[in-house]
Design an enzyme around this catalytic site. Structure first.
Site, PDB file in Angstrom:
ATOM      1  N   LYS A 142       3.406   0.575  -4.269  1.00 56.56           N
ATOM      2  CA  LYS A 142       2.395  -0.478  -4.389  1.00 56.56           C
ATOM      3  C   LYS A 142       3.025  -1.735  -4.951  1.00 56.56           C
ATOM      4  O   LYS A 142       3.732  -1.674  -5.956  1.00 56.56           O
ATOM      5  CB  LYS A 142       1.290  -0.004  -5.336  1.00 56.56           C
ATOM      6  CG  LYS A 142       0.410   1.034  -4.701  1.00 56.56           C
ATOM      7  CD  LYS A 142      -1.028   0.572  -4.771  1.00 56.56           C
ATOM      8  CE  LYS A 142      -1.949   1.560  -4.147  1.00 56.56           C
ATOM      9  NZ  LYS A 142      -3.250   1.572  -4.751  1.00 56.56           N
ATOM     10  N   ARG A 193     -13.325   8.056   5.788  1.00 55.69           N
ATOM     11  CA  ARG A 193     -12.624   9.070   4.996  1.00 55.69           C
ATOM     12  C   ARG A 193     -13.580   9.779   4.028  1.00 55.69           C
ATOM     13  O   ARG A 193     -13.436  10.961   3.772  1.00 55.69           O
ATOM     14  CB  ARG A 193     -11.478   8.429   4.208  1.00 55.69           C
ATOM     15  CG  ARG A 193     -10.682   9.482   3.470  1.00 55.69           C
ATOM     16  CD  ARG A 193      -9.454   8.911   2.814  1.00 55.69           C
ATOM     17  NE  ARG A 193      -9.787   8.087   1.679  1.00 55.69           N
ATOM     18  CZ  ARG A 193      -8.925   7.730   0.740  1.00 55.69           C
ATOM     19  NH1 ARG A 193      -7.676   8.105   0.820  1.00 55.69           N
ATOM     20  NH2 ARG A 193      -9.297   6.974  -0.270  1.00 55.69           N
ATOM     21  N   GLU A 202      -6.225   2.490  10.028  1.00 51.70           N
ATOM     22  CA  GLU A 202      -6.899   1.636   9.058  1.00 51.70           C
ATOM     23  C   GLU A 202      -7.685   0.546   9.775  1.00 51.70           C
ATOM     24  O   GLU A 202      -7.120  -0.220  10.566  1.00 51.70           O
ATOM     25  CB  GLU A 202      -5.815   1.004   8.170  1.00 51.70           C
ATOM     26  CG  GLU A 202      -6.280   0.570   6.826  1.00 51.70           C
ATOM     27  CD  GLU A 202      -6.415   1.706   5.825  1.00 51.70           C
ATOM     28  OE1 GLU A 202      -6.174   2.880   6.190  1.00 51.70           O
ATOM     29  OE2 GLU A 202      -6.788   1.403   4.677  1.00 51.70           O
ATOM     30  N   LEU A 235      -2.655   9.025  -1.009  1.00 45.20           N
ATOM     31  CA  LEU A 235      -1.194   8.947  -1.083  1.00 45.20           C
ATOM     32  C   LEU A 235      -0.786   8.859  -2.545  1.00 45.20           C
ATOM     33  O   LEU A 235      -1.451   8.181  -3.339  1.00 45.20           O
ATOM     34  CB  LEU A 235      -0.695   7.694  -0.369  1.00 45.20           C
ATOM     35  CG  LEU A 235      -0.769   7.673   1.150  1.00 45.20           C
ATOM     36  CD1 LEU A 235      -0.519   6.264   1.663  1.00 45.20           C
ATOM     37  CD2 LEU A 235       0.257   8.633   1.755  1.00 45.20           C
ATOM     38  N   SER A 253      -5.400  -3.332 -10.263  1.00 43.20           N
ATOM     39  CA  SER A 253      -4.272  -3.051 -11.175  1.00 43.20           C
ATOM     40  C   SER A 253      -4.773  -2.392 -12.473  1.00 43.20           C
ATOM     41  O   SER A 253      -4.107  -1.526 -13.028  1.00 43.20           O
ATOM     42  CB  SER A 253      -3.489  -4.313 -11.471  1.00 43.20           C
ATOM     43  OG  SER A 253      -4.352  -5.307 -11.939  1.00 43.20           O
ATOM     44  N   TYR A 277      -7.552  -0.548 -12.670  1.00 43.43           N
ATOM     45  CA  TYR A 277      -7.927   0.810 -12.241  1.00 43.43           C
ATOM     46  C   TYR A 277      -6.677   1.699 -12.201  1.00 43.43           C
ATOM     47  O   TYR A 277      -6.670   2.810 -12.732  1.00 43.43           O
ATOM     48  CB  TYR A 277      -8.582   0.749 -10.854  1.00 43.43           C
ATOM     49  CG  TYR A 277      -8.961   2.110 -10.314  1.00 43.43           C
ATOM     50  CD1 TYR A 277     -10.236   2.638 -10.532  1.00 43.43           C
ATOM     51  CD2 TYR A 277      -8.036   2.886  -9.609  1.00 43.43           C
ATOM     52  CE1 TYR A 277     -10.573   3.894 -10.053  1.00 43.43           C
ATOM     53  CE2 TYR A 277      -8.367   4.143  -9.127  1.00 43.43           C
ATOM     54  CZ  TYR A 277      -9.635   4.641  -9.351  1.00 43.43           C
ATOM     55  OH  TYR A 277      -9.965   5.897  -8.889  1.00 43.43           O
ATOM     56  N   ASP A 278      -5.614   1.178 -11.595  1.00 44.94           N
ATOM     57  CA  ASP A 278      -4.379   1.966 -11.460  1.00 44.94           C
ATOM     58  C   ASP A 278      -3.804   2.323 -12.832  1.00 44.94           C
ATOM     59  O   ASP A 278      -3.301   3.426 -13.037  1.00 44.94           O
ATOM     60  CB  ASP A 278      -3.334   1.213 -10.626  1.00 44.94           C
ATOM     61  CG  ASP A 278      -3.724   1.162  -9.149  1.00 44.94           C
ATOM     62  OD1 ASP A 278      -4.523   2.011  -8.704  1.00 44.94           O
ATOM     63  OD2 ASP A 278      -3.241   0.267  -8.436  1.00 44.94           O
ATOM     64  N   LYS A 335       1.468  -0.899   4.182  1.00 43.39           N
ATOM     65  CA  LYS A 335       0.220  -0.265   3.739  1.00 43.39           C
ATOM     66  C   LYS A 335      -0.891  -1.290   3.954  1.00 43.39           C
ATOM     67  O   LYS A 335      -0.965  -2.296   3.247  1.00 43.39           O
ATOM     68  CB  LYS A 335       0.325   0.150   2.273  1.00 43.39           C
ATOM     69  CG  LYS A 335      -0.865   0.917   1.786  1.00 43.39           C
ATOM     70  CD  LYS A 335      -0.569   1.544   0.442  1.00 43.39           C
ATOM     71  CE  LYS A 335      -1.749   2.348  -0.056  1.00 43.39           C
ATOM     72  NZ  LYS A 335      -2.939   1.545  -0.330  1.00 43.39           N
TER      73      LYS A 335
HETATM   74  P1  NAD Z   1      -4.706   4.138  -1.563  1.00 39.75           P
HETATM   75  O1  NAD Z   1      -5.538   3.138  -0.891  1.00 39.75           O
HETATM   76  O2  NAD Z   1      -3.880   3.637  -2.664  1.00 39.75           O
HETATM   77  O3  NAD Z   1      -3.747   4.837  -0.470  1.00 39.75           O
HETATM   78  C1  NAD Z   1      -4.155   5.743   0.525  1.00 39.75           C
HETATM   79  C2  NAD Z   1      -4.706   5.053   1.721  1.00 39.75           C
HETATM   80  O4  NAD Z   1      -3.775   4.140   2.258  1.00 39.75           O
HETATM   81  C3  NAD Z   1      -4.954   5.955   2.896  1.00 39.75           C
HETATM   82  O5  NAD Z   1      -6.162   6.657   2.769  1.00 39.75           O
HETATM   83  C4  NAD Z   1      -5.027   4.986   4.032  1.00 39.75           C
HETATM   84  O6  NAD Z   1      -6.347   4.559   4.179  1.00 39.75           O
HETATM   85  C5  NAD Z   1      -4.245   3.798   3.532  1.00 39.75           C
HETATM   86  N1  NAD Z   1      -3.128   3.361   4.394  1.00 39.75           N
HETATM   87  C6  NAD Z   1      -2.914   2.066   4.739  1.00 39.75           C
HETATM   88  N2  NAD Z   1      -1.860   1.948   5.532  1.00 39.75           N
HETATM   89  C7  NAD Z   1      -1.386   3.207   5.752  1.00 39.75           C
HETATM   90  C8  NAD Z   1      -0.309   3.727   6.518  1.00 39.75           C
HETATM   91  N3  NAD Z   1       0.506   2.923   7.219  1.00 39.75           N
HETATM   92  N4  NAD Z   1      -0.119   5.050   6.511  1.00 39.75           N
HETATM   93  C9  NAD Z   1      -0.925   5.870   5.788  1.00 39.75           C
HETATM   94  N5  NAD Z   1      -1.982   5.432   5.034  1.00 39.75           N
HETATM   95  C10 NAD Z   1      -2.198   4.113   5.012  1.00 39.75           C
HETATM   96  O7  NAD Z   1      -5.490   5.356  -2.050  1.00 39.75           O
HETATM   97  P2  NAD Z   1      -7.038   5.538  -2.143  1.00 39.75           P
HETATM   98  O8  NAD Z   1      -7.199   6.929  -2.601  1.00 39.75           O
HETATM   99  O9  NAD Z   1      -7.693   5.083  -0.887  1.00 39.75           O
HETATM  100  O10 NAD Z   1      -7.510   4.528  -3.242  1.00 39.75           O
HETATM  101  C11 NAD Z   1      -6.956   4.472  -4.478  1.00 39.75           C
HETATM  102  C12 NAD Z   1      -6.705   3.021  -4.785  1.00 39.75           C
HETATM  103  O11 NAD Z   1      -7.888   2.264  -4.555  1.00 39.75           O
HETATM  104  C13 NAD Z   1      -6.374   2.853  -6.232  1.00 39.75           C
HETATM  105  O12 NAD Z   1      -4.978   2.953  -6.441  1.00 39.75           O
HETATM  106  C14 NAD Z   1      -6.939   1.483  -6.555  1.00 39.75           C
HETATM  107  O13 NAD Z   1      -5.942   0.503  -6.322  1.00 39.75           O
HETATM  108  C15 NAD Z   1      -8.059   1.338  -5.573  1.00 39.75           C
HETATM  109  N6  NAD Z   1      -9.350   1.565  -6.279  1.00 39.75           N
HETATM  110  C16 NAD Z   1      -9.813   0.552  -7.010  1.00 39.75           C
HETATM  111  C17 NAD Z   1     -10.998   0.694  -7.716  1.00 39.75           C
HETATM  112  C18 NAD Z   1     -11.496  -0.476  -8.512  1.00 39.75           C
HETATM  113  O14 NAD Z   1     -12.470  -0.304  -9.248  1.00 39.75           O
HETATM  114  N7  NAD Z   1     -10.891  -1.653  -8.393  1.00 39.75           N
HETATM  115  C19 NAD Z   1     -11.698   1.908  -7.680  1.00 39.75           C
HETATM  116  C20 NAD Z   1     -11.194   2.939  -6.910  1.00 39.75           C
HETATM  117  C21 NAD Z   1     -10.007   2.770  -6.215  1.00 39.75           C
END
Ligand code: NAD
Length: 332
Positions: free
Chosen positions: A315, A138, A175, A84, A35, A37-38, A117
């Site tokens: 989210k 990925r 996933e 996404l 949260s 990070y977001d 998700k």
């Molecule tokens: P994301 O995880 O928010 O969303 C995209 C991903 O959702 C897709 O790549 C896929 O893997 C997944 N997904 C799951 N179910 C799905 C479905 N039914 N259909 C399609 N896709 C599906 O995006 P992201 O780019 O992977 O990561 C960004 C998120 O990761 C950030 O919003 C944050 O919450 C987290 N993050 C956290 C940190 C941290 O330090 N805590 C660092 C980097 C990223």
């Protein structure tokens, strides 16, 4: 805020996010809550929207994930694995609908597919004549790691498709995730051997997939939900809904909690229902992915540099935070 103050804050945010990305995507060991990070990411995005001249190619907002780790061979994806767009409440979901409808003003009839998700790690699987030949992470969205040996240990990934006449080449995306009881079991085992615990099931799944020894991966019971199908041209599948059913008929595990919706109101009900019900699931979900059903309309809308315009992730707020989704429903 003037432009030089904005530049200073932008630099600071980029540095923080870059560090967080490295810890999260490469080390599988996050240094901040999702949260937080977001929030930082949103702040950077807002500043870059306000000061577009300050956007650079290397900004974390311009890329997906992080560079692949070096111990596995790199593989360039035929079709990039996009991220996404996020919505953090139902109002933002409505704004997304307004945006795509402005882009396609002649479309009157449409459907959405709502999917949970899954909080795991995305994989791209290639099948040649129905046989699994490659499994790739990925990575940064353009290039991933070849982890085929590890992927072969996941029992819900068929090594051979149950199709009479499989296409020459087919790519499936989905996933990989760790069920909650398996996550607890692994962490308990690590505690007993004084190893560092995994922060959450998502990082545990990503870390497991990048183990160099497939026997360790085999012992950790990863699962896989398929959600995207790339077939060669001229096939019969024209919607996301049909592709999910087709994936199931091929022998994949497809999440049963999907729903075909005729309106944003139905989508809203689905999101609200699962914000509560997700706590009863044996795996983690962090939101709902809403996709436009019709491939032709998806094609018309296309992609930004980072994500498809025809899908969005709503989210859910972090478990301990107050619920936003419930509050906003009255405005929709
Ligand atoms: P994301 O995880 O928010 O969303 C995209 C991903 O959702 C897709 O790549 C896929 O893997 C997944 N997904 C799951 N179910 C799905 C479905 N039914 N259909 C399609 N896709 C599906 O995006 P992201 O780019 O992977 O990561 C960004 C998120 O990761 C950030 O919003 C944050 O919450 C987290 N993050 C956290 C940190 C941290 O330090 N805590 C660092 C980097 C990223």
């Amino acid at each position: 805020m003037n432009i030089s103050q904005a530049q200073q804050r932008i630099n600071q945010l980029r540095q923080q996010l870059q560090k967080a990305n490295y810890a999260y995507y490469v080390l599988d060991n996050p240094i901040m809550e999702d949260s937080i990070y977001d929030q930082l990411y949103r702040e950077l995005q807002d500043l870059e929207t306000q000061y577009p001249d300050l956007i650079t190619d290397h900004s974390p907002t311009q890329r997906v994930g992080d560079s692949p780790a070096s111990q596995f061979a790199s593989i360039k994806h035929n079709i990039p694995l996009y991220s996404l767009e996020n919505a953090f409440n139902l109002q933002e979901l409505r704004q997304w609908q307004d945006r795509w409808q402005r882009q396609t003003p002649n479309i009157e009839q449409f459907e959405y597919v709502c999917e949970l998700k899954i909080d795991g790690s995305a994989l791209a699987l290639t099948y040649e004549n129905g046989v699994l030949i490659r499994g790739v992470t990925r990575g940064d969205g353009t290039t991933g790691e070849n982890i085929t040996q590890n992927v072969r240990t996941i029992r819900s990934i068929p090594l051979k498709l149950t199709l009479e006449n499989p296409p020459n080449l087919i790519e499936i995306r989905g996933e990989a995730f760790l069920p909650l009881d398996e996550f607890d079991r692994i962490n308990l085992e690590r505690e007993q051997t004084a190893e560092a615990l995994f922060a959450n099931p998502r990082n545990a799944a990503a870390g497991t997939l990048r183990q160099l020894d497939p026997k360790i991966v085999d012992r950790r019971r990863l699962q896989f939900f398929a959600y995207t199908l790339h077939l060669p041209q001229n096939n019969q599948i024209t919607t996301q809904w049909d592709s999910l059913n087709y994936l199931q008929s091929m022998g994949f595990l497809v999440n049963p909690n999907r729903k075909l919706c005729q309106s944003l109101e139905e989508v809203t009900n689905y999101c609200n229902q699962w914000e509560t019900n997700r706590r009863n699931l044996p795996y983690m979900t962090d939101g709902v992915v809403v996709k436009i059903n019709n491939y032709e309309l998806q094609k018309q809308l296309g992609f930004t540099q980072k994500f498809p315009r025809w899908a969005i992730a709503l989210k859910y707020p972090a478990e301990e935070a107050p619920t936003i989704v419930q509050d906003i429903i009255v405005n929709v």
